[in-house]
Write an enzyme that holds these catalytic residues in place. Structure first.
Site, short mmCIF file in Angstrom:
data_model
loop_
_atom_site.label_atom_id
_atom_site.label_comp_id
_atom_site.label_asym_id
_atom_site.label_seq_id
_atom_site.Cartn_x
_atom_site.Cartn_y
_atom_site.Cartn_z
N GLU A 37 0.88 -1.29 0.18
CA GLU A 37 -0.03 0.08 0.01
C GLU A 37 0.81 1.30 -0.01
O GLU A 37 0.83 2.37 -0.54
CB GLU A 37 -0.94 -0.08 1.16
N TRP A 86 1.74 2.26 -3.23
CA TRP A 86 0.69 2.99 -3.90
C TRP A 86 0.88 4.48 -3.85
O TRP A 86 0.53 5.18 -4.53
CB TRP A 86 -0.77 2.61 -3.71
N TRP A 146 -18.47 14.97 -18.23
CA TRP A 146 -18.88 15.13 -16.89
C TRP A 146 -19.71 16.39 -16.64
O TRP A 146 -19.37 17.52 -17.45
CB TRP A 146 -17.77 15.30 -16.01
N ASN A 198 -10.72 3.84 3.11
CA ASN A 198 -10.19 3.62 1.70
C ASN A 198 -11.47 3.08 1.08
O ASN A 198 -11.65 3.45 -0.24
CB ASN A 198 -8.81 2.95 1.77
N TRP A 229 -14.98 14.89 -11.73
CA TRP A 229 -14.43 14.35 -10.45
C TRP A 229 -13.53 15.51 -9.66
O TRP A 229 -13.43 15.33 -8.57
CB TRP A 229 -13.41 13.16 -11.08
N TRP A 263 -8.51 9.89 -7.32
CA TRP A 263 -9.87 10.37 -7.94
C TRP A 263 -9.77 9.88 -9.52
O TRP A 263 -10.70 9.43 -9.76
CB TRP A 263 -9.83 11.96 -7.89
C1 LIG Z 1 -10.74 9.14 -3.92
C2 LIG Z 1 -9.73 8.86 -2.99
C3 LIG Z 1 -8.99 10.05 -2.55
C4 LIG Z 1 -7.76 9.83 -1.60
N1 LIG Z 1 -7.22 10.67 -1.05
C5 LIG Z 1 -5.89 10.42 -0.50
C6 LIG Z 1 -5.27 11.59 -0.13
O1 LIG Z 1 -5.67 12.65 -0.18
N2 LIG Z 1 -4.23 11.22 0.71
C7 LIG Z 1 -3.81 10.01 1.06
O2 LIG Z 1 -3.03 9.60 1.86
N3 LIG Z 1 -4.64 8.99 0.49
C8 LIG Z 1 -5.57 9.10 -0.26
N4 LIG Z 1 -6.17 8.10 -0.58
C9 LIG Z 1 -5.64 6.53 -0.65
C10 LIG Z 1 -6.29 6.02 0.73
O3 LIG Z 1 -7.67 5.95 0.87
C11 LIG Z 1 -5.57 6.47 2.10
O4 LIG Z 1 -4.26 6.63 1.86
C12 LIG Z 1 -6.05 5.33 3.09
O5 LIG Z 1 -7.39 5.31 3.46
C13 LIG Z 1 -5.42 5.94 4.41
O6 LIG Z 1 -5.77 5.01 5.50
P1 LIG Z 1 -4.53 4.11 6.23
O7 LIG Z 1 -3.39 5.12 6.59
O8 LIG Z 1 -5.19 3.56 7.54
O9 LIG Z 1 -4.11 3.27 4.81
P2 LIG Z 1 -3.42 1.58 5.33
O10 LIG Z 1 -4.34 0.72 4.36
O11 LIG Z 1 -2.95 1.39 6.48
O12 LIG Z 1 -2.11 1.95 4.08
C14 LIG Z 1 -0.98 2.23 4.71
C15 LIG Z 1 -0.54 3.73 3.78
O13 LIG Z 1 -0.45 3.23 2.36
C16 LIG Z 1 -0.66 4.42 1.77
N5 LIG Z 1 -2.00 4.04 0.94
C17 LIG Z 1 -2.70 3.35 1.10
N6 LIG Z 1 -3.89 3.23 -0.08
C18 LIG Z 1 -3.34 4.17 -1.05
C19 LIG Z 1 -3.66 4.54 -2.18
N7 LIG Z 1 -5.00 3.94 -2.80
N8 LIG Z 1 -3.15 5.40 -2.64
C20 LIG Z 1 -1.99 6.14 -2.11
N9 LIG Z 1 -1.49 5.78 -0.98
C21 LIG Z 1 -2.23 4.60 -0.35
C22 LIG Z 1 -1.20 5.42 2.63
O14 LIG Z 1 0.03 6.37 2.86
C23 LIG Z 1 -1.50 4.65 4.02
O15 LIG Z 1 -1.23 5.36 5.08
C24 LIG Z 1 -7.30 8.20 -1.55
C25 LIG Z 1 -8.19 7.23 -2.11
C26 LIG Z 1 -9.36 7.34 -2.95
C27 LIG Z 1 -10.15 6.43 -3.40
#
Ligand SMILES: Cc1cc2nc3c(=O)[nH]c(=O)nc-3n(C[C@H](O)[C@H](O)[C@H](O)COP(=O)(O)OP(=O)(O)OC[C@H]3O[C@@H](n4cnc5c(N)ncnc54)[C@H](O)[C@@H]3O)c2cc1C
Length: 481
Positions: free
Chosen positions: A278, A281, A309, A345, A363, A386
């Site tokens: 993750e 990502w 859109w 997420n 979006w 997004w």
């Molecule tokens: C529409 C949309 C907008 C988002 N906007 C942001 C944002 O502004 N900032 C942000 O940090 N994340 C964003 N995310 C990605 C993701 O939702 C969050 O990083 C995640 O929910 C954070 O929770 P966590 O730290 O418990 O994640 P965990 O599941 O614990 O993951 C660990 C770390 O991995 C990274 N990560 C995980 N999933 C993603 C992902 N899809 N993309 C990029 N990094 C990821 C994050 O840094 C996260 O803290 C977005 C996702 C979507 C679908």
């Protein structure tokens, strides 16, 4: 003669641990002046909820720096002008900072570098916000990646550098410059204070980041692969995103901790590798943002440039923003965001799909709302995700894959605990009806105290019509997935 270094603290480097710029300054200079300059002219000014985090993380970091021996100096104004003043006030001959990969910041840092060179000052930029330098990972043809899996494979092959410990001691010069008060930076809301729910949910700062990681390793890591999709679970994910956003913990430290845990406890290895992926990502989003600096405004896929859109009806957009759509999982997610500055997420994907596909709304409106309301609002992850959900991004979900909020809700919040937490007016509905109250029998609604259209809204749109409309718009353009 004793040397003084100016160390520029940024809104992405608020930590002592694994901070290459700070470590080098502490190692190479006799004295160090840490300074944070709040520059509102920087590209993409920080959103409201993120400013709340920044305020408190700065307070925490200032305490840690003072304890280590070098108090933080706060300034407000244009970066270069304030640096010039600080150099004049301190006699610093070297300047250390962590490189900010935010689109537009390269030019700002280059101007600083140029000014420093012309004035006989050594300016040193270090990594630290990411596992890798975004331009260091390249395809065989020397191009940026546009697909995640080979990108992450290349990253793993390279392997991130090991994290470095916090400097043991810092030494401030006698002529420390004056500092503004933290309040003078104006990061907290003036007038109505909407931050109560955020303050009740989060503890920003470096110590809190490590405490949260320790707790997650104990309570959540083993089940991460499964639990990460269930928004009601307290420790289903790390919730480290705002800490990573502001650099309260470094991605290399997190990656290395997970690698150590995996080596020591094989039962946790799978969960650890999954969290590392993750983090991959996050790297990928930054890789894209550096390759496509207009990520927040322009679809990556050229064939989406003219996609029809809609500009939203302001009332409809407000219903989505405030969690009044009549679709409980969407409303729970949007209210979680509004109340706590964060959203799970899985639910981010569902609400984003609803806006971009069911509502056929541009979006960029959703991205802008998230930018202002998320404590983890990130210049790369937000627009990249997004675009991913809207179907126009790199390695994106195909446009025709439109999340059905009711099915998603039943699958990932089966007992409705998440909905009940954030949409309390539905709390008494039986599990079988909580995902779709408008199909519940009148007697059930009455017994649960739900009056549709009065205590809870009717659905704002007909989903099968909306889905067909989205698919038509997609087909009409003749795009192929
Ligand atoms: C529409 C949309 C907008 C988002 N906007 C942001 C944002 O502004 N900032 C942000 O940090 N994340 C964003 N995310 C990605 C993701 O939702 C969050 O990083 C995640 O929910 C954070 O929770 P966590 O730290 O418990 O994640 P965990 O599941 O614990 O993951 C660990 C770390 O991995 C990274 N990560 C995980 N999933 C993603 C992902 N899809 N993309 C990029 N990094 C990821 C994050 O840094 C996260 O803290 C977005 C996702 C979507 C679908």
């Amino acid at each position: 003669m004793l040397t003084t270094a100016l160390y520029l603290v940024t809104a992405q480097s608020l930590r002592l641990d694994d901070n290459p710029a700070l470590a080098a300054a502490a190692r190479e200079a006799d004295h160090i002046v840490p300074a944070y300059i709040h520059d509102e002219t920087r590209p993409r000014p920080t959103g409201g909820a993120a400013k709340w985090w920044l305020h408190h993380a700065l307070a925490d970091h200032a305490r840690d720096l003072a304890r280590a021996g070098a108090p933080l100096v706060l300034r407000h104004g244009a970066l270069l002008t304030e640096v010039e003043k600080l150099v004049a006030e301190t006699g610093a001959r070297t300047l250390y900072l962590q490189h900010d990969p935010t689109p537009g910041m390269h030019a700002v840092e280059d101007a600083l570098h140029h000014w420093a060179e012309e004035n006989g000052i050594v300016c040193r930029r270090f990594g630290g916000h990411l596992l890798f330098d975004p331009v260091e990972i390249r395809t065989g043809a020397g191009k940026p990646y546009s697909v995640f899996t080979p990108f992450w494979r290349a990253c793993i092959e390279l392997g991130p550098r090991a994290p470095i410990p916090a400097p043991e001691k810092l030494s401030a010069p006698d002529n420390m410059p004056a500092t503004l008060s933290l309040d003078a930076l104006g990061l907290l809301p003036r007038g109505v204070d909407w931050t109560g729910g955020i303050a009740a949910t989060w503890e920003p700062g470096e110590t809190a980041a490590h405490k949260r990681l320790d707790h997650f390793i104990e309570a959540g890591l083993r089940g991460y692969g499964h639990d990460r999709d269930f928004p009601a679970l307290e420790d289903g994910t790390t919730t480290l995103s705002p800490y990573l956003r502001f650099g309260n913990i470094s991605p290399r430290r997190l990656f290395a901790r997970l690698a150590d845990i995996a080596a020591m406890e094989p039962a946790l290895a799978q969960g650890a590798a999954h969290v590392q992926r993750e983090l991959g990502w996050r790297e990928f989003c930054w890789h894209l943002a550096v390759a496509k600096p207009d990520l927040a405004t322009r679809p990556i896929r050229e064939d989406f440039t003219a996609f029809p859109w809609h500009e939203p009806d302001p009332a409809d957009l407000k219903r989505w923003q405030r969690g009044q759509t009549g679709f409980p999982i969407i409303d729970a997610g949007m209210r979680q965001l509004w109340q706590t500055g964060w959203m799970h997420n899985r639910v981010r994907m569902i609400v984003a799909s609803f806006l971009a596909k069911d509502m056929l709304t541009d979006w960029r409106h959703g991205e802008a709302w998230f930018w202002d309301t998320l404590v983890d609002a990130d210049a790369a992850s937000n627009p990249a995700n997004w675009q991913w959900v809207a179907g126009c991004g790199a390695d994106a979900a195909p446009f025709f894959r439109i999340f059905n909020p009711t099915l998603q809700s039943a699958k990932f919040d089966g007992t409705g605990d998440y909905i009940r937490r954030f949409v309390p007016e539905l709390a008494n509905l039986p599990d079988a009806h909580i995902h779709e109250p408008h199909t519940a029998p009148a007697g059930v609604l009455h017994a649960s105290g739900v009056a549709l259209g009065r205590t809870y809204p009717l659905p704002m749109l007909d989903r099968s019509m909306a889905r067909a409309r989205a698919l038509d718009a997609y087909q009409a353009r003749g795009t192929t997935p």
